[in-house]
Write an enzyme that holds these catalytic residues in place. Structure first.
Site, PDB file in Angstrom:
ATOM      1  N   GLU A  25       1.169  -0.549  -5.082  1.00 50.42           N
ATOM      2  CA  GLU A  25       0.216   0.496  -5.437  1.00 50.42           C
ATOM      3  C   GLU A  25       0.962   1.830  -5.467  1.00 50.42           C
ATOM      4  OE1 GLU A  25      -3.520   2.918  -3.486  1.00 50.42           O
ATOM      5  OE2 GLU A  25      -1.604   2.534  -2.507  1.00 50.42           O
TER       6      GLU A  25
ATOM      7  N   ASP B 236       0.828  -1.200   0.000  1.00 47.79           N
ATOM      8  CA  ASP B 236       0.000   0.000   0.000  1.00 47.79           C
ATOM      9  C   ASP B 236       0.868   1.259   0.000  1.00 47.79           C
ATOM     10  OD1 ASP B 236      -2.764   1.115   0.333  1.00 47.79           O
ATOM     11  OD2 ASP B 236      -1.908   1.922   2.194  1.00 47.79           O
TER      12      ASP B 236
ATOM     13  N   HIS C 293       4.576   6.943  -1.237  1.00 48.01           N
ATOM     14  CA  HIS C 293       4.672   7.822  -0.072  1.00 48.01           C
ATOM     15  C   HIS C 293       5.743   7.379   0.914  1.00 48.01           C
ATOM     16  CE1 HIS C 293       1.166   9.827  -1.578  1.00 48.01           C
ATOM     17  NE2 HIS C 293       0.483   8.704  -1.583  1.00 48.01           N
TER      18      HIS C 293
END
Length: 550
Positions: A307, A264, A268
């Site tokens: 992702e 996930d 970031h």
């Protein structure tokens, strides 16, 4: 000081080594069918675990727990549901223990989706027990299905009355991401309700007091601390936040043989952290397989799909070749542990003709910047508001394009049953997370759609060339194409055919006299003068010289 500097130099060396040319990804994974579900929305197999931790049924519509659990998934695996669909791997949204309370930032919401972690070392009781997760993995393996665990390093769940904030030494300062550049995506908090972990830090930190207290209450404090001591002694990593999380996540692989991770919020987190995660996961799976030679499916390596939101084929969005462009910096995540990335492009081009999609994707995946790498195509997802055909008006043609496309494919739970992707009573992305519509199987049209997905899935599973091979158009009318892959059985597919008798060209793919099986109807015919004739009631032929298993 010397030890830390030496460690950083070793880490940089490892990152540099990770940045060498990437080996081609196993064709199995480049062709795989991955079934993605939110376990809470799939099937309730055990009503006794519906409201643990004093959670309540007071959430906004579709923003609380609905009862789905691991037991429900186990039931469907044992029933053969996924085998009938030709599923190679099941990806479940995170099942680790999430925050117990709720958050009000998007109306009252509980952590039914699994993306608000509280304890990376435990299974959330709403989904079941650790023993049930172990059972699920074993039952799946017994049926030839792999399990991908959805993992998070970027953040913890929101702070609530029941869920204390993690120590400041673990967290960023709360600055919100503005998405403008690298720092505006990585060195910031992605949402106001999440506490972002200091993943760039190499500074040692103490364990959060709430975890120590929780483990003590559960009678496993000494064990957890002992395992952490052993991990840090073996690896030499500092006790920085990301290394704790990497240890906890790879423990699931080491203990139960998890086959891969869906990662996930990849963009970031610093790419170097993902390379370390992959290194430790590789080691963990190798250890599990060495201990369990009779349980392993084969000797395939660990698999990691990421992702990277808005990454896609053909330079979709901020994609540049195989890299993600942060504006001031480009990062190639394939060089940092990933075999595959989720392809956000497919849902946006699924309205194009099949040939437009297939030819451009084949070129990109066989001759372009993504040559030999993995992408995971999808029609719909849990957080993509631009998912294709949310109205469910093109269910058959959409399924055909997805399941015959170059690249691996993701079935989002209920695609195969036309599960509603729009519910006007739901707020935000909850509309795309409706309950699985099992009752619709009473309808003939739903059973017919499911049969269509099953035939496509079984054909894909039997033929790696379909997703991993080279596409070549044979004819425009009827639209016919071939897929070829060295060392694998070639296939020919013809679409938009008349019902009844139909003749298609297979010239250059199958020699005269070859007996072909149509995987859609199960019928067989022999090639004559470069052509083959079938009499079926379908508008599709899925042709192979490999006999179809009964």
């Amino acid at each position: 000081m010397y030890k830390l500097t030496s460690f950083l130099m070793a880490l940089l060396l490892g990152a540099a080594q990770a940045a060498v040319a990437v080996e081609p990804v196993d064709p199995f994974w480049r062709n795989a069918t991955v079934y993605f579900m939110l376990p809470d929305r799939f099937l309730n197999g055990d009503t006794k675990n519906d409201f643990p931790y004093e959670r309540k049924a007071d959430a906004a519509y579709l923003r609380g727990f609905e009862g789905g659990d691991l037991r429900g998934v186990i039931e469907k695996i044992e029933e053969g549901y996924f085998n009938d669909l030709g599923v190679d791997a099941i990806w479940m949204a995170p099942v680790i223990e999430n925050i117990h309370g709720y958050n009000e930032s998007d109306k009252r919401t509980y952590a039914f989706h699994g993306y608000w972690p509280k304890d990376w070392t435990a299974v959330d009781a709403n989904f079941g027990t650790e023993a049930e997760l172990a059972e699920l993995i074993e039952v799946a393996h017994n049926r030839g299905i792999r399990i991908l665990m959805d993992v998070i390093i970027n953040h913890t769940g929101p702070v609530t009355e029941q869920d204390a904030k993690w120590p400041a030494s673990w967290l960023r300062n709360g600055q919100q991401c503005d998405w403008s550049d690298y720092a505006g995506n990585v060195e910031c908090a992605i949402h106001e309700n999440l506490t972002d972990i200091l993943t760039e830090s190499e500074d040692a930190v103490a364990l959060p007091p709430q975890l120590l207290e929780k483990w003590k209450d559960e009678g496993r404090l000494e064990q957890e601390q002992s395992e952490l001591d052993a991990f840090f002694e073996r690896t030499g990593y500092p006790r920085a936040p990301k290394y704790y999380l990497i240890k906890w996540l790879t423990d699931w692989v080491r203990e139960y043989g998890v086959d891969g991770f869906r990662v996930d919020t990849v963009k970031h987190v610093e790419a170097e952290a993902w390379a370390v995660l992959r290194k430790e996961a590789d080691l963990a799976l190798a250890e599990w397989k060495a201990r369990n030679p009779h349980k392993k499916l084969d000797d395939r390596d660990f698999f990691m799909v990421g992702e990277v939101y808005h990454f896609g084929v053909n330079n979709f969005g901020p994609t540049v070749g195989r890299a993600y462009n942060y504006n001031d910096k480009k990062v190639d995540f394939y060089r940092h542990g990933f075999d595959s990335l989720i392809n956000f492009d497919f849902a946006q081009v699924a309205g194009q003709s099949a040939e437009e999609i297939f030819s451009s994707y084949s070129a990109a995946l066989n001759n372009g910047d993504l040559k030999g790498l993995g992408v995971l195509n999808y029609l719909g997802s849990h957080d993509d508001h631009q998912s294709f055909d949310r109205e469910r008006e093109q269910t058959v043609s959409a399924a055909t394009k997805l399941m015959l496309a170059p690249g691996a494919v993701q079935i989002y739970y209920g695609d195969e049953l036309a599960r509603p992707m729009i519910d006007d009573r739901a707020y935000g992305d909850a509309s795309m997370r409706t309950r699985m519509n099992w009752d619709d199987l009473k309808k003939p049209e739903t059973r017919k759609l499911l049969a269509h997905w099953q035939k496509l899935g079984q054909f894909r599973q039997a033929h790696p060339a379909l997703g991993a091979g080279v596409h070549k158009k044979i004819a425009d009318i009827p639209y016919t194409f071939a897929r070829t892959l060295s060392g694998e059985q070639s296939v020919v597919v013809a679409m938009d055919l008349p019902r009844g008798e139909k003749t298609v060209s297979v010239v250059g793919v199958f020699a005269d006299g070859t007996e072909l099986t149509d995987y859609y109807s199960g019928k067989r015919a022999r090639v004559k003068s470069g052509r083959v004739m079938f009499d079926t009631q379908a508008e599709l032929l899925l042709l192979s010289a490999k006999p179809k298993k009964s």
